[in-house]
Design a protein around this motif. Structure first.
Motif, PDB file in Angstrom:
ATOM      1  N   THR A   1      32.036  23.249  43.808  1.00 47.99           N
ATOM      2  CA  THR A   1      31.519  24.393  43.044  1.00 47.99           C
ATOM      3  C   THR A   1      30.670  23.923  41.862  1.00 47.99           C
ATOM      4  O   THR A   1      29.599  24.473  41.595  1.00 47.99           O
ATOM      5  N   ALA A   2      31.161  22.893  41.158  1.00 48.68           N
ATOM      6  CA  ALA A   2      30.443  22.393  39.977  1.00 48.68           C
ATOM      7  C   ALA A   2      29.038  21.938  40.344  1.00 48.68           C
ATOM      8  O   ALA A   2      28.083  22.206  39.622  1.00 48.68           O
TER       9      ALA A   2
ATOM     10  N   SER B   1      26.904  25.281  42.312  1.00 49.33           N
ATOM     11  CA  SER B   1      26.527  26.404  41.449  1.00 49.33           C
ATOM     12  C   SER B   1      25.410  26.000  40.482  1.00 49.33           C
ATOM     13  O   SER B   1      24.467  26.763  40.273  1.00 49.33           O
ATOM     14  N   ALA B   2      25.510  24.796  39.926  1.00 50.02           N
ATOM     15  CA  ALA B   2      24.482  24.356  38.975  1.00 50.02           C
ATOM     16  C   ALA B   2      23.122  24.221  39.668  1.00 50.02           C
ATOM     17  O   ALA B   2      22.098  24.684  39.164  1.00 50.02           O
TER      18      ALA B   2
ATOM     19  N   VAL C   1      21.547  27.761  40.679  1.00 47.99           N
ATOM     20  CA  VAL C   1      20.955  28.505  39.564  1.00 47.99           C
ATOM     21  C   VAL C   1      19.638  27.847  39.135  1.00 47.99           C
ATOM     22  O   VAL C   1      18.632  28.522  38.925  1.00 47.99           O
TER      23      VAL C   1
ATOM     24  N   LYS D   1      26.665  17.128  36.220  1.00 49.62           N
ATOM     25  CA  LYS D   1      26.860  17.513  34.816  1.00 49.62           C
ATOM     26  C   LYS D   1      28.328  17.658  34.413  1.00 49.62           C
ATOM     27  O   LYS D   1      28.630  17.643  33.228  1.00 49.62           O
TER      28      LYS D   1
ATOM     29  N   ILE E   1      30.215  23.511  26.182  1.00 51.98           N
ATOM     30  CA  ILE E   1      30.262  24.872  26.735  1.00 51.98           C
ATOM     31  C   ILE E   1      31.649  25.155  27.323  1.00 51.98           C
ATOM     32  O   ILE E   1      32.270  26.180  27.053  1.00 51.98           O
TER      33      ILE E   1
ATOM     34  N   MET F   1      34.463  27.897  26.186  1.00 49.86           N
ATOM     35  CA  MET F   1      34.706  28.975  27.129  1.00 49.86           C
ATOM     36  C   MET F   1      36.159  29.047  27.609  1.00 49.86           C
ATOM     37  O   MET F   1      36.679  30.125  27.883  1.00 49.86           O
TER      38      MET F   1
ATOM     39  N   LEU G   1      38.475  32.545  28.457  1.00 51.09           N
ATOM     40  CA  LEU G   1      38.375  32.834  29.895  1.00 51.09           C
ATOM     41  C   LEU G   1      39.756  32.810  30.556  1.00 51.09           C
ATOM     42  O   LEU G   1      40.116  33.728  31.310  1.00 51.09           O
TER      43      LEU G   1
ATOM     44  N   VAL H   1      25.767  27.180  31.796  1.00 49.55           N
ATOM     45  CA  VAL H   1      26.756  28.202  31.425  1.00 49.55           C
ATOM     46  C   VAL H   1      27.359  28.832  32.683  1.00 49.55           C
ATOM     47  O   VAL H   1      28.581  28.906  32.821  1.00 49.55           O
ATOM     48  N   VAL H   2      26.497  29.256  33.614  1.00 49.66           N
ATOM     49  CA  VAL H   2      26.982  29.900  34.834  1.00 49.66           C
ATOM     50  C   VAL H   2      27.870  28.937  35.624  1.00 49.66           C
ATOM     51  O   VAL H   2      28.989  29.269  36.026  1.00 49.66           O
ATOM     52  N   SER H   3      27.390  27.719  35.808  1.00 44.76           N
ATOM     53  CA  SER H   3      28.129  26.758  36.628  1.00 44.76           C
ATOM     54  C   SER H   3      29.475  26.390  35.995  1.00 44.76           C
ATOM     55  O   SER H   3      30.483  26.288  36.691  1.00 44.76           O
TER      56      SER H   3
ATOM     57  N   PHE I   1      31.277  28.228  33.965  1.00 42.45           N
ATOM     58  CA  PHE I   1      32.113  29.422  34.114  1.00 42.45           C
ATOM     59  C   PHE I   1      32.706  29.498  35.521  1.00 42.45           C
ATOM     60  O   PHE I   1      33.919  29.592  35.699  1.00 42.45           O
TER      61      PHE I   1
END
Lengths: 241, 133
Positions: A113-114, A117-118, A121, A138, A169, A173, A177, B98-100, B102
């Protein structure tokens, strides 16, 4: 005919003493502020100290190599601190061994996912491939992440920046969260922040709960390993079309 | 404190020596952590006869970990000075981070909790671990 205050400045700015003291002082102040606000996520000690030190360097026109001559003593302790992760790990070994299965599954899901997803986007924003490569690791601890980027043909300097930002971040968060998700399991909370935000996330976890810190440290180590192994294949799949 | 620090440094040194000597990809301190784990196991056995053995190791190590944030400052300062590199690529990179972050936090924590419930290893550990807040 040199001004004595100027010669003092020349001495101090060339000796490790000044910048070591500035680093520690910035941290002590930031840590006090963080404690005063009961470890509020926005009062992140790393972020506050880094901004303070960077402003001092900018105001005094000090270059980073000169600063690092003093700060390297602190930087050196990252190695011993990594070794010291064995202490809470050993103390909690029974809890850790019982959680092997959830850790392994969460590790694979989280790690993929890490990366995915990065990259997705960033692709939406039309980023070029070298940027995608530099972004992909990252969530991994800096030395390993920069190594991965270098092997795959990205920009290690950019990776270092993105890794640091991801750490901050995630640390900011994670608490709101997890509370919003009503997650009360400290093992899971720690594991998530260690995987997503490596050492800076682990530092945050140790401030909140020692069991969370232990699991964060494990996640950081395992994610470095898994990302190094998986990233070349995942990237090839992502950038194929 | 000094004997404890010596043990920690010895483990790191041994780790660096082995990983560099054999050309492994594992970072030296990580292997050092494994050596310290082994040492802690041995310590428990020695302590049966010598209860004072390696007593301050826990407080030294935990003291180091309690201030882990401090240790990231020097490297992060170098990075902050190069934020212009990020700015060059605009908002997209920050949004991606930020999205990743999260999504990664959510996926990881949910997977962990679900698997731990399915495998029956969840509830008892929730109360463990002292809060330092």
């Amino acid at each position: 005919m040199t001004d004595p205050s100027f010669s003092l400045w020349v001495y101090l700015s060339q000796s490790p003493l000044l910048w070591l003291t500035v680093t520690l002082a910035a941290y002590v102040i930031a840590d006090r502020i963080s404690m005063t606000f009961r470890r509020h996520p926005l009062c992140n000690p790393v972020l506050m100290s880094v901004v303070t030190v960077a402003l001092v360097l900018w105001a005094t026109g000090t270059s980073y190599p000169v600063y690092f001559e003093g700060a390297k003593f602190v930087h050196f302790l990252l190695g011993p601190a990594t070794v010291a992760l064995a202490i809470p790990l050993y103390e909690n070994r029974r809890v850790v061994l019982r959680a092997i299965l959830p850790m392994m599954v969460a590790l694979v899901f989280g790690s993929v996912t890490a990366i995915v997803s990065a990259v997705w986007v960033a692709e939406l924003f039309g980023m070029p491939e070298t940027i995608l490569i530099s972004l992909a690791p990252k969530s991994v601890t800096a030395p390993v992440g920069m190594g991965i980027t270098e092997t795959l043909g990205g920009d290690p300097a950019l990776t270092a920046i993105l890794i640091m930002l991801t750490g901050v971040i995630g640390s900011i968060m994670v608490t709101p969260l997890m509370n919003a998700l009503r997650m009360k399991d400290w093992r899971a909370r720690g594991f998530a922040v260690g995987l997503a935000s490596h050492g800076i996330g682990t530092a945050r976890a140790f401030q909140v709960n020692s069991l969370a810190g232990t699991f964060a440290g494990i996640a950081m180590g395992l994610n470095a390993l898994v990302t190094a192994l998986l990233l070349p294949f995942v990237l090839r799949l992502l950038t194929a079309d | 404190m000094i004997p404890s620090l010596t043990i920690i440094l010895l483990c790191q040194l041994l780790g660096e020596a082995v990983t560099r000597g054999l050309g492994w990809l594992v970072p030296g301190p990580v292997l050092g952590m494994v050596f310290l784990l082994i040492f802690l196991g041995l310590r428990d056995r020695i302590r049966a006869k010598l209860p004072e053995f390696g007593k301050t190791l826990d407080s030294t190590g935990k003291g180091l970990l309690a201030h882990l944030s401090l240790l990231f400052i020097p490297a992060s300062v170098g990075v902050v000075q190069r934020l212009d590199v990020v700015a060059q690529y605009g908002l997209g990179l920050v949004v991606a981070l930020v999205v990743s972050t999260f999504v990664t936090l959510v996926v990881t924590v949910v997977t962990f909790v679900v698997v731990s419930r399915l495998s029956g290893s969840s509830i008892e550990t929730e109360r463990q671990g002292a809060t330092h807040d």
